[in-house]
Write an enzyme that holds these catalytic residues in place. Sequence first.
Site, PDB file in Angstrom:
ATOM      1  N   GLY A 245       0.594  -1.559  -0.509  1.00 30.10           N
ATOM      2  CA  GLY A 245       0.064   0.182   0.070  1.00 30.10           C
ATOM      3  C   GLY A 245       0.658   0.820  -0.138  1.00 30.10           C
ATOM      4  O   GLY A 245       2.183   1.563   0.099  1.00 30.10           O
ATOM      5  N   LYS A 246       0.465   2.633  -0.400  1.00 31.06           N
ATOM      6  CA  LYS A 246       1.245   3.903   0.028  1.00 31.06           C
ATOM      7  C   LYS A 246       1.699   3.935   1.237  1.00 31.06           C
ATOM      8  O   LYS A 246       3.051   4.288   1.218  1.00 31.06           O
ATOM      9  CB  LYS A 246      -0.168   4.939  -0.168  1.00 31.06           C
ATOM     10  N   ARG A 247       1.333   3.551   2.041  1.00 28.49           N
ATOM     11  CA  ARG A 247       2.228   3.162   3.365  1.00 28.49           C
ATOM     12  C   ARG A 247       3.708   2.400   3.791  1.00 28.49           C
ATOM     13  O   ARG A 247       4.127   2.652   4.634  1.00 28.49           O
ATOM     14  CB  ARG A 247       1.435   3.424   5.055  1.00 28.49           C
ATOM     15  N   ASP A 248       4.038   1.609   2.882  1.00 26.73           N
ATOM     16  CA  ASP A 248       5.043   0.414   3.026  1.00 26.73           C
ATOM     17  C   ASP A 248       6.376   1.134   2.151  1.00 26.73           C
ATOM     18  O   ASP A 248       7.109   0.407   1.514  1.00 26.73           O
ATOM     19  CB  ASP A 248       4.288  -0.896   2.043  1.00 26.73           C
TER      20      ASP A 248
END
Length: 479
Positions: A245-248
């Site tokens: 995801g974007k947060r990874d």
Amino acid sequence: MNVVTRFAPSPTGYIHIGNVRSAIYPYLLAHNKNGKMILRIEDTDRERYVEGATELIEDTLNWLGLEWDEGPIVGGPNAPYFQSERKEIYHEYARKLIESGRAYADPTPPEKINQYREECNKKKIPFLYRNYRPEKTPEWEPGIPLRFKADPKNYEWVDEVMGDMKTGPEVLDDIILIKKDGFPTYNFAHIVDDAEMGVTHVMRGVEYLSSTPNYLALYEALNLPRPIFVSLPHILAPTGNKKLGKRDGAKSVTEYRDDGVLPEAMLNYLANLGWNDGTEQEIYTKEDLIKKFSLDRIQNSGARYDETKLLWLNGQWIRKIFDEQGAEALYCKTAGFWPEVADNYDDNYKMEVLSIIYDRLKTLSDLREMTSYFFEEPKIDTDMLINNKFLKKSSESELKELLEKTVSKLSSLESWEKDSLQLALNELLEETSKKPAELFSLIRIALSYAPFSPALNLTLEVLGKEVSLARLNATARAI
Ligand code: GLU
């Protein structure tokens, strides 16, 4: 069979690594089979639509060298390629379903539907809308959603990656075909378009696998042939078992581009994220990938995203381009990645700098930090000199003396080129009885005040006699 594949992104603004991989595999298959790839913009979800996102998709594909055979800009026999411009086509198909009794206008307000859903949640039973189908349905007209009338039964199909699939009636439901705003849902629009456009292979993320029985029901109800289904495995976050995801930590593809990742490396990396040809090969050109690509080597388990590997591959590609195509080919790709101070220098000088530093670059943006001393005087930092692990043992006056000896040795050189410089440096080692680590660290730091620099004779050659001697003198004076 004339293979026709498609990449069907939604213009929502952010181009995730996984989105791009969903373009690469259809591209490779189409080219491997001498077929064609269509680019179709799935922009019917007006709430998620982002202005400029289509151009971003086009730029990204162009940057990666994934040209499309039909679609926006290039046109083609199946135009238009924006779903928002194909409303009439979807409505025509919708009317066919209404006529055959397989679709109905559903006036049920959303609050009511939520209430049904909550009832099921409370009873801990799966929510199926078909159990709440309204008894009386009005004529379909704009403003009323249109639903499919499911015929619950078993389905079997083959997914080229996931294998033989089988489902029961419980997965079939009355899905929405046309929304209140008159636009079709993804579920309906892609079926119509894939059929209208003659798509033979539907290649998309595995997240669509569970909806496939509903799609099969639609193909059947519309009397359309089933395409070949190819589910692409998830891309997993660097750790754990969740989707990337974007947060990874994974950037968008355009961020990687702006950081100096080469399109060749990005294509190489993503193509191998979930596919391999069964050999140990790691570096693939686009042509290699096209030649070797096959559906049966797409893996059916998640592929783990590994940025370190991407950056390693990028370093390999930087060297490959330089070594195989020459300095100029690599230099052409470096515009915008140099430190600002380099603007005052000509292409030839920058190309010389690149030629001695390229094999240390992971991304082109490393140039910014690694080359500034070639373009401006480094700030003298005597602490850095004195605390260097190879210079710690020597006193400041010893260092000063060594620098003066170096200046006098190098000033006498007639030819300022790498071989004579190396010879002079070797002689200097003998004359001073110093270890290379000590003498060369001293000269290197005095020239650059940078943590790394290329081989000393090369750095001296590129900096030139005047600049090199001035820097050595300046440090000798400062300590
Ligand atoms: N528009 C869908 C998406 O961006 C495409 C899925 C498909 O390829 O059919 O996820």
